[in-house]
Design a protein around this motif. Structure first.
Motif, PDB file in Angstrom:
ATOM      1  N   VAL A   4      -0.423  -0.724  10.865  1.00 18.27           N
ATOM      2  CA  VAL A   4      -1.520   0.197  10.623  1.00 18.27           C
ATOM      3  C   VAL A   4      -1.442   0.651   9.177  1.00 18.27           C
ATOM      4  CG1 VAL A   4      -2.502   2.454  11.178  1.00 18.27           C
ATOM      5  CG2 VAL A   4      -1.605   1.004  13.007  1.00 18.27           C
ATOM      6  N   CYS A   5      -2.558   0.550   8.494  1.00 13.58           N
ATOM      7  CA  CYS A   5      -2.694   1.075   7.142  1.00 13.58           C
ATOM      8  C   CYS A   5      -3.997   1.859   7.132  1.00 13.58           C
ATOM      9  CB  CYS A   5      -2.738  -0.060   6.128  1.00 13.58           C
ATOM     10  SG  CYS A   5      -2.944   0.523   4.430  1.00 13.58           S
ATOM     11  N   ALA A   6      -3.937   3.126   6.784  1.00 15.19           N
ATOM     12  CA  ALA A   6      -5.127   3.969   6.823  1.00 15.19           C
ATOM     13  C   ALA A   6      -5.229   4.801   5.555  1.00 15.19           C
ATOM     14  CB  ALA A   6      -5.080   4.877   8.038  1.00 15.19           C
ATOM     15  N   VAL A   7      -6.468   4.935   5.089  1.00 15.27           N
ATOM     16  CA  VAL A   7      -6.763   5.772   3.934  1.00 15.27           C
ATOM     17  C   VAL A   7      -7.880   6.717   4.334  1.00 15.27           C
ATOM     18  CG1 VAL A   7      -7.582   5.826   1.541  1.00 15.27           C
ATOM     19  CG2 VAL A   7      -6.157   3.924   2.335  1.00 15.27           C
ATOM     20  N   GLY A   8      -7.728   7.984   4.011  1.00 13.87           N
ATOM     21  CA  GLY A   8      -8.766   8.972   4.293  1.00 13.87           C
ATOM     22  C   GLY A   8      -9.102   9.736   3.031  1.00 13.87           C
ATOM     23  N   SER A  95     -17.564   1.678  -3.199  1.00 14.34           N
ATOM     24  CA  SER A  95     -17.716   0.228  -3.301  1.00 14.34           C
ATOM     25  C   SER A  95     -16.630  -0.371  -4.187  1.00 14.34           C
ATOM     26  CB  SER A  95     -19.099  -0.133  -3.835  1.00 14.34           C
ATOM     27  OG  SER A  95     -19.311  -1.521  -3.736  1.00 14.34           O
ATOM     28  N   GLU A  96     -16.343   0.266  -5.317  1.00 17.52           N
ATOM     29  CA  GLU A  96     -15.272  -0.213  -6.196  1.00 17.52           C
ATOM     30  C   GLU A  96     -13.920  -0.155  -5.487  1.00 17.52           C
ATOM     31  OE1 GLU A  96     -15.197   1.839  -9.949  1.00 17.52           O
ATOM     32  OE2 GLU A  96     -17.237   1.202 -10.453  1.00 17.52           O
ATOM     33  N   PHE A  97     -13.684   0.920  -4.741  1.00 17.58           N
ATOM     34  CA  PHE A  97     -12.426   1.052  -3.993  1.00 17.58           C
ATOM     35  C   PHE A  97     -12.292  -0.087  -2.989  1.00 17.58           C
ATOM     36  CE2 PHE A  97      -9.925   2.535  -0.392  1.00 17.58           C
ATOM     37  CZ  PHE A  97      -8.778   3.004  -1.027  1.00 17.58           C
ATOM     38  N   LEU A  98     -13.359  -0.375  -2.271  1.00 17.61           N
ATOM     39  CA  LEU A  98     -13.317  -1.449  -1.280  1.00 17.61           C
ATOM     40  C   LEU A  98     -13.079  -2.807  -1.934  1.00 17.61           C
ATOM     41  CD1 LEU A  98     -16.196  -0.249   1.035  1.00 17.61           C
ATOM     42  CD2 LEU A  98     -13.768  -0.371   1.633  1.00 17.61           C
ATOM     43  N   LYS A  99     -13.733  -3.064  -3.057  1.00 18.92           N
ATOM     44  CA  LYS A  99     -13.575  -4.358  -3.728  1.00 18.92           C
ATOM     45  C   LYS A  99     -12.222  -4.493  -4.410  1.00 18.92           C
ATOM     46  CE  LYS A  99     -17.396  -4.013  -6.095  1.00 18.92           C
ATOM     47  NZ  LYS A  99     -18.507  -4.288  -7.006  1.00 18.92           N
ATOM     48  N   ASN A 100     -11.764  -3.445  -5.076  1.00 20.61           N
ATOM     49  CA  ASN A 100     -10.563  -3.534  -5.907  1.00 20.61           C
ATOM     50  C   ASN A 100      -9.261  -3.158  -5.211  1.00 20.61           C
ATOM     51  OD1 ASN A 100     -12.169  -4.333  -8.104  1.00 20.61           O
ATOM     52  ND2 ASN A 100     -12.582  -2.207  -8.616  1.00 20.61           N
ATOM     53  N   VAL A 101      -9.341  -2.383  -4.149  1.00 15.93           N
ATOM     54  CA  VAL A 101      -8.128  -1.977  -3.429  1.00 15.93           C
ATOM     55  C   VAL A 101      -8.065  -2.676  -2.070  1.00 15.93           C
ATOM     56  CG1 VAL A 101      -6.810  -0.046  -2.473  1.00 15.93           C
ATOM     57  CG2 VAL A 101      -8.041   0.239  -4.641  1.00 15.93           C
ATOM     58  N   VAL A 102      -9.065  -2.441  -1.244  1.00 17.18           N
ATOM     59  CA  VAL A 102      -9.066  -3.027   0.097  1.00 17.18           C
ATOM     60  C   VAL A 102      -9.189  -4.551   0.017  1.00 17.18           C
ATOM     61  CG1 VAL A 102     -10.288  -3.122   2.309  1.00 17.18           C
ATOM     62  CG2 VAL A 102      -9.990  -0.925   1.133  1.00 17.18           C
ATOM     63  N   GLY A 103     -10.110  -5.025  -0.776  1.00 18.72           N
ATOM     64  CA  GLY A 103     -10.336  -6.464  -0.883  1.00 18.72           C
ATOM     65  C   GLY A 103      -9.195  -7.238  -1.507  1.00 18.72           C
TER      66      GLY A 103
END
Length: 177
Positions: A4-8, A95-103
């Motif tokens: 499990v990895c979670a970010v809030g 969107s940047e967080f999703l592309k650069n960190v999550v993606g």
């Protein structure tokens, strides 16, 4: 084994201490959890004022970064001067967080092609969905999410244009599922 990895993200400073305690407890269980406190997602990076709804019994559940001219529930001037003043919060371009960190995250070695990791996101950003969801769609952040649950806030919008946008975005997101 499951990982499990979670970010809030939570802009309301009233929740900072509690969330940091929860974060510590989850991490002790071996789950990678981080709460970005006094921080909210947006369609841009920067800072913004956090507005309260003055619902102190609910710890300011209805606060957000949209001012009273846009949002029906927030209060520009805090009437109870004994209450904590709300501060500026950090904005993170989702969107940047999703592309650069999550993606670009390093996936667990144990994952397989049969059961690849999933990204599940709950979005509850008190009316800012009108700004953030189009940015996710048009800049590519949405492609990094497997399941998206959104709490829509048409009822708190003051302008008819934003109400219509809420309905249209709901329809778009439902059609993608």
């Amino acid at each position: 084994s499951r990982v499990v990895c979670a970010v809030g993200f939570e802009p309301n400073s009233r929740h900072t201490n509690y969330l940091k305690q929860v974060e510590t407890k989850y991490n002790k269980c071996g789950w990678r959890v981080i709460f970005m406190t006094e921080t909210t997602v947006s369609d841009q990076n920067g800072t913004a004022r956090f507005y309260t709804d003055e619902a102190y019994h609910g710890m300011g559940w209805g606060g957000g970064i949209l001012p009273s001219g846009i949002n029906k529930i927030v209060v520009e001037d805090i009437t109870n001067k004994d209450r904590q003043q709300f501060l500026n919060v950090t904005l993170v371009n989702l969107s940047e967080f999703l592309k650069n960190v999550v993606g670009k995250r390093k996936l667990p070695v144990a994952h397989s092609r049969i059961h690849p990791p999933k990204v599940v996101m709950k979005m509850d950003i008190e009316g800012s969905e009108v700004d953030v969801v189009p940015d996710l769609i048009f800049t590519g952040g949405l492609e990094h999410i497997n399941v998206l649950m959104v709490e829509w806030y048409e009822r708190i919008e003051k302008s008819n244009e934003r109400k219509v946008s809420q309905r249209q975005l709901q329809s778009i997101i439902k059609s993608l599922g």
